[in-house]
Motif scaffolding. Structure first.
Motif, PDB file in Angstrom:
ATOM      1  N   THR A  27     -20.394 100.107  82.083  1.00 28.29           N
ATOM      2  CA  THR A  27     -21.155 100.943  83.758  1.00 28.29           C
ATOM      3  C   THR A  27     -20.452  98.427  84.557  1.00 28.29           C
ATOM      4  OG1 THR A  27     -22.753  98.721  82.716  1.00 28.29           O
ATOM      5  CG2 THR A  27     -22.729 100.613  82.505  1.00 28.29           C
ATOM      6  N   ARG A  28     -19.916  97.333  83.546  1.00 28.59           N
ATOM      7  CA  ARG A  28     -19.250  95.902  84.240  1.00 28.59           C
ATOM      8  C   ARG A  28     -17.536  97.225  84.892  1.00 28.59           C
ATOM      9  NH1 ARG A  28     -22.261  93.915  80.285  1.00 28.59           N
ATOM     10  NH2 ARG A  28     -20.531  93.974  78.926  1.00 28.59           N
ATOM     11  N   SER A  29     -17.465  98.189  84.383  1.00 25.40           N
ATOM     12  CA  SER A  29     -16.371  98.790  85.164  1.00 25.40           C
ATOM     13  C   SER A  29     -16.080  99.056  86.872  1.00 25.40           C
ATOM     14  CB  SER A  29     -15.426  99.348  84.526  1.00 25.40           C
ATOM     15  OG  SER A  29     -14.887  98.293  83.012  1.00 25.40           O
ATOM     16  N   ILE A  30     -17.117  99.452  87.298  1.00 25.44           N
ATOM     17  CA  ILE A  30     -17.559  99.212  88.850  1.00 25.44           C
ATOM     18  C   ILE A  30     -16.814  99.130  89.933  1.00 25.44           C
ATOM     19  CG2 ILE A  30     -19.850  98.668  89.601  1.00 25.44           C
ATOM     20  CD1 ILE A  30     -20.390 101.710  89.325  1.00 25.44           C
ATOM     21  N   ALA A  31     -15.830  99.915  90.860  1.00 23.95           N
ATOM     22  CA  ALA A  31     -15.090  98.914  91.819  1.00 23.95           C
ATOM     23  C   ALA A  31     -16.536  98.291  92.467  1.00 23.95           C
ATOM     24  CB  ALA A  31     -14.233  99.565  92.260  1.00 23.95           C
ATOM     25  N   LEU A  79      -5.632  99.517  97.362  1.00 20.91           N
ATOM     26  CA  LEU A  79      -6.475  99.749  95.835  1.00 20.91           C
ATOM     27  C   LEU A  79      -5.895  98.507  95.140  1.00 20.91           C
ATOM     28  CD1 LEU A  79      -6.836 102.725  93.762  1.00 20.91           C
ATOM     29  CD2 LEU A  79      -4.198 102.504  93.806  1.00 20.91           C
ATOM     30  N   GLU A  80      -5.246  97.815  94.978  1.00 20.17           N
ATOM     31  CA  GLU A  80      -5.254  96.283  93.863  1.00 20.17           C
ATOM     32  C   GLU A  80      -6.849  95.981  94.344  1.00 20.17           C
ATOM     33  OE1 GLU A  80      -1.493  94.784  95.818  1.00 20.17           O
ATOM     34  OE2 GLU A  80      -0.266  96.201  93.803  1.00 20.17           O
ATOM     35  N   ARG A  81      -6.697  95.493  96.045  1.00 19.49           N
ATOM     36  CA  ARG A  81      -8.529  94.761  95.801  1.00 19.49           C
ATOM     37  C   ARG A  81      -9.113  95.330  94.533  1.00 19.49           C
ATOM     38  NH1 ARG A  81      -9.824  94.340 102.176  1.00 19.49           N
ATOM     39  NH2 ARG A  81     -11.198  93.297 101.161  1.00 19.49           N
ATOM     40  N   LEU A  82      -9.990  97.144  95.019  1.00 21.86           N
ATOM     41  CA  LEU A  82     -10.286  97.657  93.942  1.00 21.86           C
ATOM     42  C   LEU A  82     -10.334  97.475  92.748  1.00 21.86           C
ATOM     43  CD1 LEU A  82     -10.174 100.719  96.732  1.00 21.86           C
ATOM     44  CD2 LEU A  82     -12.010  99.460  96.923  1.00 21.86           C
ATOM     45  N   THR A  83      -8.804  97.807  92.302  1.00 25.75           N
ATOM     46  CA  THR A  83      -8.708  97.769  90.677  1.00 25.75           C
ATOM     47  C   THR A  83      -9.267  95.895  89.977  1.00 25.75           C
ATOM     48  OG1 THR A  83      -6.643  99.108  91.083  1.00 25.75           O
ATOM     49  CG2 THR A  83      -6.553  97.880  89.323  1.00 25.75           C
ATOM     50  N   ASP A  84      -8.536  94.994  91.031  1.00 26.40           N
ATOM     51  CA  ASP A  84      -9.653  93.876  90.554  1.00 26.40           C
ATOM     52  C   ASP A  84     -11.076  93.024  90.431  1.00 26.40           C
ATOM     53  OD1 ASP A  84      -6.746  92.831  90.689  1.00 26.40           O
ATOM     54  OD2 ASP A  84      -6.753  91.773  92.823  1.00 26.40           O
ATOM     55  N   LEU A  85     -11.531  94.273  90.866  1.00 25.40           N
ATOM     56  CA  LEU A  85     -12.633  94.614  91.275  1.00 25.40           C
ATOM     57  C   LEU A  85     -13.407  95.245  89.805  1.00 25.40           C
ATOM     58  CD1 LEU A  85     -13.705  95.076  94.729  1.00 25.40           C
ATOM     59  CD2 LEU A  85     -14.994  92.719  93.269  1.00 25.40           C
ATOM     60  N   ALA A  86     -12.810  96.421  89.520  1.00 28.53           N
ATOM     61  CA  ALA A  86     -13.323  97.559  88.743  1.00 28.53           C
ATOM     62  C   ALA A  86     -12.916  96.255  87.366  1.00 28.53           C
ATOM     63  CB  ALA A  86     -12.401  98.568  88.457  1.00 28.53           C
ATOM     64  N   TYR A  87     -11.504  95.179  87.677  1.00 28.70           N
ATOM     65  CA  TYR A  87     -11.285  94.802  85.998  1.00 28.70           C
ATOM     66  C   TYR A  87     -12.533  93.723  85.738  1.00 28.70           C
ATOM     67  CZ  TYR A  87      -7.964  98.419  84.677  1.00 28.70           C
ATOM     68  OH  TYR A  87      -7.082  99.026  83.907  1.00 28.70           O
ATOM     69  N   SER A  88     -12.738  93.231  86.758  1.00 26.12           N
ATOM     70  CA  SER A  88     -14.203  92.006  87.049  1.00 26.12           C
ATOM     71  C   SER A  88     -15.340  92.406  86.374  1.00 26.12           C
ATOM     72  CB  SER A  88     -13.728  91.283  87.584  1.00 26.12           C
ATOM     73  OG  SER A  88     -14.270  91.782  89.217  1.00 26.12           O
ATOM     74  N   ASP A  89     -16.308  91.266  86.763  1.00 29.20           N
ATOM     75  CA  ASP A  89     -17.382  91.733  85.645  1.00 29.20           C
ATOM     76  C   ASP A  89     -18.394  91.387  87.687  1.00 29.20           C
ATOM     77  OD1 ASP A  89     -17.641  89.152  86.989  1.00 29.20           O
ATOM     78  OD2 ASP A  89     -18.519  88.724  85.574  1.00 29.20           O
ATOM     79  N   LYS A  90     -17.481  92.390  88.642  1.00 27.29           N
ATOM     80  CA  LYS A  90     -17.909  92.247  90.248  1.00 27.29           C
ATOM     81  C   LYS A  90     -17.718  93.065  90.330  1.00 27.29           C
ATOM     82  CE  LYS A  90     -16.698  87.026  91.221  1.00 27.29           C
ATOM     83  NZ  LYS A  90     -18.046  86.467  91.307  1.00 27.29           N
ATOM     84  N   TYR A  91     -18.555  93.939  91.726  1.00 28.89           N
ATOM     85  CA  TYR A  91     -18.817  95.491  92.449  1.00 28.89           C
ATOM     86  C   TYR A  91     -19.174  94.869  93.939  1.00 28.89           C
ATOM     87  CZ  TYR A  91     -23.555  94.923  90.839  1.00 28.89           C
ATOM     88  OH  TYR A  91     -24.377  94.222  90.628  1.00 28.89           O
ATOM     89  N   TYR A 118     -12.927 103.811  89.273  1.00 25.43           N
ATOM     90  CA  TYR A 118     -14.144 104.485  89.530  1.00 25.43           C
ATOM     91  C   TYR A 118     -15.427 103.827  90.614  1.00 25.43           C
ATOM     92  CZ  TYR A 118     -18.077 103.126  85.938  1.00 25.43           C
ATOM     93  OH  TYR A 118     -18.657 102.282  85.393  1.00 25.43           O
ATOM     94  N   ALA A 119     -15.688 104.535  90.920  1.00 26.20           N
ATOM     95  CA  ALA A 119     -16.865 103.821  91.609  1.00 26.20           C
ATOM     96  C   ALA A 119     -18.536 104.707  92.332  1.00 26.20           C
ATOM     97  CB  ALA A 119     -16.301 103.273  93.006  1.00 26.20           C
ATOM     98  N   LEU A 120     -19.363 104.128  92.406  1.00 25.68           N
ATOM     99  CA  LEU A 120     -21.110 104.053  92.182  1.00 25.68           C
ATOM    100  C   LEU A 120     -20.764 104.841  93.971  1.00 25.68           C
ATOM    101  CD1 LEU A 120     -23.485 105.659  91.637  1.00 25.68           C
ATOM    102  CD2 LEU A 120     -24.241 102.878  91.693  1.00 25.68           C
ATOM    103  N   THR A 121     -20.344 105.996  94.733  1.00 21.25           N
ATOM    104  CA  THR A 121     -19.975 106.056  95.715  1.00 21.25           C
ATOM    105  C   THR A 121     -21.287 106.774  96.788  1.00 21.25           C
ATOM    106  OG1 THR A 121     -19.445 107.902  95.463  1.00 21.25           O
ATOM    107  CG2 THR A 121     -17.723 107.034  95.803  1.00 21.25           C
ATOM    108  N   GLU A 122     -22.163 106.836  96.321  1.00 26.15           N
ATOM    109  CA  GLU A 122     -23.023 106.360  97.344  1.00 26.15           C
ATOM    110  C   GLU A 122     -24.540 106.656  95.789  1.00 26.15           C
ATOM    111  OE1 GLU A 122     -24.673 110.283  99.291  1.00 26.15           O
ATOM    112  OE2 GLU A 122     -22.722 110.739 100.369  1.00 26.15           O
TER     113      GLU A 122
END
Length: 364
Positions: free
Chosen positions: A315-319, A14-26, A269-273
């Motif tokens: 939109t940049r907050s996606i994991a 969850l921490e890995r995914l949160t780091d992505l969500a709070y960056s400009d990366k996904y 949150y994520a674009l799951t499909e």
């Protein structure tokens, strides 16, 4: 969700995914990438179509409980795939195309009256005549969580995404067949059984309706609650790109609404499909569920998606972003290259995958 429900490995995930969500990366994701593909020869999790293109696996790989029934692989093979993918730093997300338990088979995709006549949700809940059958199914999911261990003997953390696209009508758990209250009860019962009765602590849970989303209220209608969800998701495909002129606006707006919901609930949150579905017979006289082998009307889809996901803070907050599977050279969502063929969108995909936003396995 209370951290007491998570093992340390799940907390780290969850921490890995949160780091992505709070960056400009996904994270770049692909369904069934480790064992189903067009260009792969090994089906044990060591190869993928994306790895053959970019030199690394996608960061996120989806698998499905269909493997429990011999579809999309077999159970023992799936365990091997998950273990090998984990060795390369891949995040696993488990979706579940559940069978219609009242039909006695695997007819999860059924528009017939039997889908409602079977009254599946009520019958699989406690007190129903099919509850023991559903429990056996949930036990298989719990067994998978126990069987998938890493090189240190620890359980591999995964994202479990049950009852996806619940606001549609194409699954027995869809909104036309199951009311909001009943859906929430079913979702909670499923999580409670896996988490409490079986003591599974290496799962994160995702809730993922289908797009488009027109309001916060629409997305939250069937939300199971903060104690039952770690990741808010959205499944959203670009259908009929040759004629769909509203997609860009509706896509961005939908993600903005999901982000508002995630912020309200303290979730990521994520674009799951996602992916392009040509769904047209005019390309070369054939029908393609995903990309067409040639003459696609959106040859820059992947770099265009990158621009859409860079629209604003929401939109940049996606994991992570997960494209659907490459089942064959006639049904695929990610372009591929073989010794005898290079898909026309390969270069565009590589530009997307190696751009400043997408993250492959090993790039965190």
């Amino acid at each position: 969700m209370n951290s007491a429900y998570r093992e340390p490995a799940a907390v780290k995930l969850l921490e890995r995914l949160t780091d992505l969500a709070y960056s400009d990366k996904y994270g770049l994701g692909h369904q069934n990438a480790g064992h189903i593909g067009v260009s792969i020869t090994a089906k044990d999790g060591t190869e993928s179509d994306i790895k053959n293109l970019c030199g690394a696996h996608p960061l996120v790989v989806g698998v499905d409980t269909l493997s429990f029934f011999g579809y999309e692989g077999k159970y023992d093979d799936l365990v091997t795939v998950i273990k090998n993918l984990n060795k390369e730093g891949v995040i696993i997300t488990l979706s579940s195309h559940m069978p219609n338990f009242s039909l006695g088979g695997d007819a999860f995709f059924d528009y017939s009256p039997m889908i409602t006549a079977g009254d599946v949700p009520a019958r699989i809940m406690p007190g129903g005549d099919l509850n023991s059958k559903y429990i056996r199914f949930l036990n298989k999911i719990a067994d998978l969580c126990c069987d998938c261990i890493d090189v240190y003997g620890e359980r591999i953390p995964m994202i479990f995404r049950p009852f996806h696209e619940d606001n549609g009508n194409w699954f027995w758990w869809g909104k036309e067949h199951l009311g909001n209250k009943e859906f929430i009860e079913l979702f909670r019962y499923t999580v409670d059984y896996i988490r409490n009765e079986r003591g599974i602590r290496n799962l994160l849970f995702s809730y993922s309706p289908n797009g488009k989303i027109g309001s916060v209220e629409e997305y939250m209608d069937r939300y199971p609650g903060d104690d039952y969800v770690d990741i808010m998701g959205l499944d959203y495909y670009y259908d009929k790109p040759a004629s769909n002129k509203l997609f860009d606006q509706q896509f961005v707006t939908s993600l903005e609404f999901v982000k508002k919901c995630a912020d309200r609930c303290g979730k990521i949150y994520a674009l799951t499909e996602t992916g392009v579905r040509v769904l047209d017979e005019t390309v070369d006289g054939r029908y393609y569920e995903g990309l067409a082998p040639q003459d696609n009307p959106c040859k820059d889809w992947f770099t265009h998606l990158e621009k859409l996901l860079d629209t604003n803070e929401a939109t940049r907050s996606i994991a992570y972003v997960l494209f659907w599977a490459n089942f064959s050279d006639q049904q695929f969502w990610v372009p591929y290259i073989r010794s005898d063929f290079k898909h026309e969108m390969v270069d565009d995909f590589i530009e997307f995958a190696k751009g400043k936003h997408a993250v492959l396995a090993g790039e965190e």
